[in-house]
Design an enzyme around this catalytic site. Structure first.
Site, PDB file in Angstrom:
ATOM      1  N   GLU A  48       0.809  -1.220   0.000  1.00  0.00           N
ATOM      2  CA  GLU A  48       0.000   0.000   0.000  1.00  0.00           C
ATOM      3  C   GLU A  48       0.847   1.277   0.000  1.00  0.00           C
ATOM      4  O   GLU A  48       0.372   2.351   0.357  1.00  0.00           O
ATOM      5  CB  GLU A  48      -0.940  -0.015   1.206  1.00  0.00           C
ATOM      6  N   SER A  77      -6.680  -1.952   2.370  1.00  0.00           N
ATOM      7  CA  SER A  77      -6.963  -1.510   0.995  1.00  0.00           C
ATOM      8  C   SER A  77      -7.654  -2.570   0.146  1.00  0.00           C
ATOM      9  O   SER A  77      -7.650  -2.501  -1.076  1.00  0.00           O
ATOM     10  CB  SER A  77      -5.676  -1.043   0.288  1.00  0.00           C
ATOM     11  N   TYR A 106      -9.618   3.065  -5.208  1.00  0.00           N
ATOM     12  CA  TYR A 106      -8.617   4.081  -5.546  1.00  0.00           C
ATOM     13  C   TYR A 106      -8.678   4.551  -6.994  1.00  0.00           C
ATOM     14  O   TYR A 106      -7.777   5.240  -7.450  1.00  0.00           O
ATOM     15  CB  TYR A 106      -7.224   3.556  -5.197  1.00  0.00           C
ATOM     16  N   ARG A 146     -11.219   3.758  11.821  1.00  0.00           N
ATOM     17  CA  ARG A 146     -12.360   3.642  10.905  1.00  0.00           C
ATOM     18  C   ARG A 146     -12.862   2.206  10.934  1.00  0.00           C
ATOM     19  O   ARG A 146     -12.087   1.264  10.731  1.00  0.00           O
ATOM     20  CB  ARG A 146     -11.959   4.002   9.467  1.00  0.00           C
ATOM     21  N   ASP A 190     -15.389  -0.607   9.298  1.00  0.00           N
ATOM     22  CA  ASP A 190     -16.178  -0.976   8.125  1.00  0.00           C
ATOM     23  C   ASP A 190     -17.268  -1.941   8.564  1.00  0.00           C
ATOM     24  O   ASP A 190     -17.020  -2.866   9.350  1.00  0.00           O
ATOM     25  CB  ASP A 190     -15.287  -1.631   7.075  1.00  0.00           C
ATOM     26  N   GLU A 242     -14.367  -5.043   9.791  1.00  0.00           N
ATOM     27  CA  GLU A 242     -12.973  -4.885  10.206  1.00  0.00           C
ATOM     28  C   GLU A 242     -12.761  -3.446  10.638  1.00  0.00           C
ATOM     29  O   GLU A 242     -13.624  -2.582  10.446  1.00  0.00           O
ATOM     30  CB  GLU A 242     -12.002  -5.259   9.084  1.00  0.00           C
ATOM     31  N   ASN A 260      -9.718  -0.181  10.974  1.00  0.00           N
ATOM     32  CA  ASN A 260      -8.467   0.336  10.422  1.00  0.00           C
ATOM     33  C   ASN A 260      -7.911   1.379  11.376  1.00  0.00           C
ATOM     34  O   ASN A 260      -8.601   2.342  11.712  1.00  0.00           O
ATOM     35  CB  ASN A 260      -8.746   0.954   9.042  1.00  0.00           C
ATOM     36  N   GLY A 273      -7.234   5.788   5.398  1.00  0.00           N
ATOM     37  CA  GLY A 273      -6.734   6.495   4.227  1.00  0.00           C
ATOM     38  C   GLY A 273      -7.188   7.945   4.206  1.00  0.00           C
ATOM     39  O   GLY A 273      -8.259   8.296   4.704  1.00  0.00           O
TER      40      GLY A 273
END
Length: 314
Positions: free
Chosen positions: A16, A152, A222, A261, A263, A276, A278, A282
């Site tokens: 990443e 990612s 992305y 964050r 999800d 999950e 993070n 990002g």
């Protein structure tokens, strides 16, 4: 605060890297806009020398994947006594390992899709097809496959036909030695950022994710135009409250710090399922945290400037 100078760590050597560099550039610009002096540093062999000879007031970790999220860089910063924004090394390790995070939340009574975790060696030693057959018998179809660590959505795939499983497993194992297979939950996919404030962690508005392909994979994340985002998410008030509560619960239960964050999926029956978490969200032009910040009427620079002050005061 205007005389603070900070180092933004980005890049590194994970898969990443390019995403991390983009996050670092955007965060640096946001911090400069609120009056901080910022240098962008790559996480390479010069890092310790730089930290010892030119110590910043604080470091902001904008690394994605690998050492930036598994606690390794955080351990180095802790050993050197350098203040940094982000989750501490031990909690990073818990969050980095997706099955560990899922198990922690499941024990606390929060919903998460049923799952199995299988290392590559199991398929070699016991035979790939019998193991795959048992996986389908246990979890049903469709399945979400992803590496047990990493971010990612690298290697993540939805499998709707058992005949596609062998190829999907090969693709997933290209990014790690162990596969996390989950029941795929149909519903509304959301991401909820959590920020530590003076009165404790609070959730920013959820961001709804609608990928053109139906799967929010690396390309959809992305590549501009391949995913529609709605911030705030188009949820009823009860669901919107529930996803925020889930994200804050995950932040607290896993011992996360400053910013995270989560999800999640809101199933068709209204159940909110944890997917999950993070620890280094990002910050690129297609990333979800900046969208949530904007939806909340806040500024990325102001939020991170406040987190930098918290880090310095620790």
């Amino acid at each position: 605060m205007a005389d603070r100078w900070v180092a933004v760590l980005s890049g590194g050597l994970s898969h990443e890297r390019e995403v991390s560099l983009r996050s670092g550039r955007r965060l640096s610009a946001a911090l400069r806009s609120v009056g901080l002096t910022v240098e962008e540093w790559d996480a390479d062999a010069s890092l310790l020398t730089r930290l010892r000879s030119n110590r910043p007031d604080a470091v902001v970790v904008a690394l994605h994947g690998g050492e930036g999220e598994n606690g390794s860089v955080q351990s180095v910063l802790e050993m050197l006594g350098v203040p940094y924004v982000g989750t501490d090394s031990r909690a990073c390790r818990r969050a980095w390992d997706k099955p560990t995070a899922k198990a922690e939340l499941a024990r606390a009574g929060l919903a998460t899709p049923e799952w199995v975790v299988l290392p590559h060696a199991t398929f070699r030693e016991l035979g790939a097809q019998p193991v795959l057959d048992a996986m389908v018998e246990t979890l049903g179809m469709p399945l979400m496959l992803k590496p047990d660590q990493g971010g990612s959505a690298l290697g993540a795939q939805v499998v709707r036909d058992p005949a596609q499983l062998p190829a999907a497993m090969v693709g997933c194992l290209a990014y790690g030695e162990t596969v996390l297979a989950e029941q795929f939950i149909e519903g509304v996919e959301v991401a909820v950022a959590v920020v530590d404030g003076p009165d404790g962690p609070y959730a920013l508005p959820a961001v709804e994710i609608v990928p053109e392909s139906g799967v929010y994979d690396y390309t959809a994340r992305y590549t501009a135009g391949l995913t529609d985002f709605h911030a705030p998410a188009r949820l009823d008030p009860v669901s919107a409250k529930a996803v925020g509560e889930l994200a804050v619960a995950a932040h607290r239960l896993l011992g996360l710090r400053d910013v995270s964050r989560t999800d999640a999926i809101v199933g068709v029956d209204g159940t909110v399922h944890f997917l999950e978490v993070n620890v280094s969200p990002g910050l690129t032009e297609t990333s979800l945290l900046p969208m949530a910040v904007e939806a909340a009427g806040e500024s990325l620079g102001d939020i991170y400037a406040g987190l930098i002050e918290r880090a310095v005061s620790r």
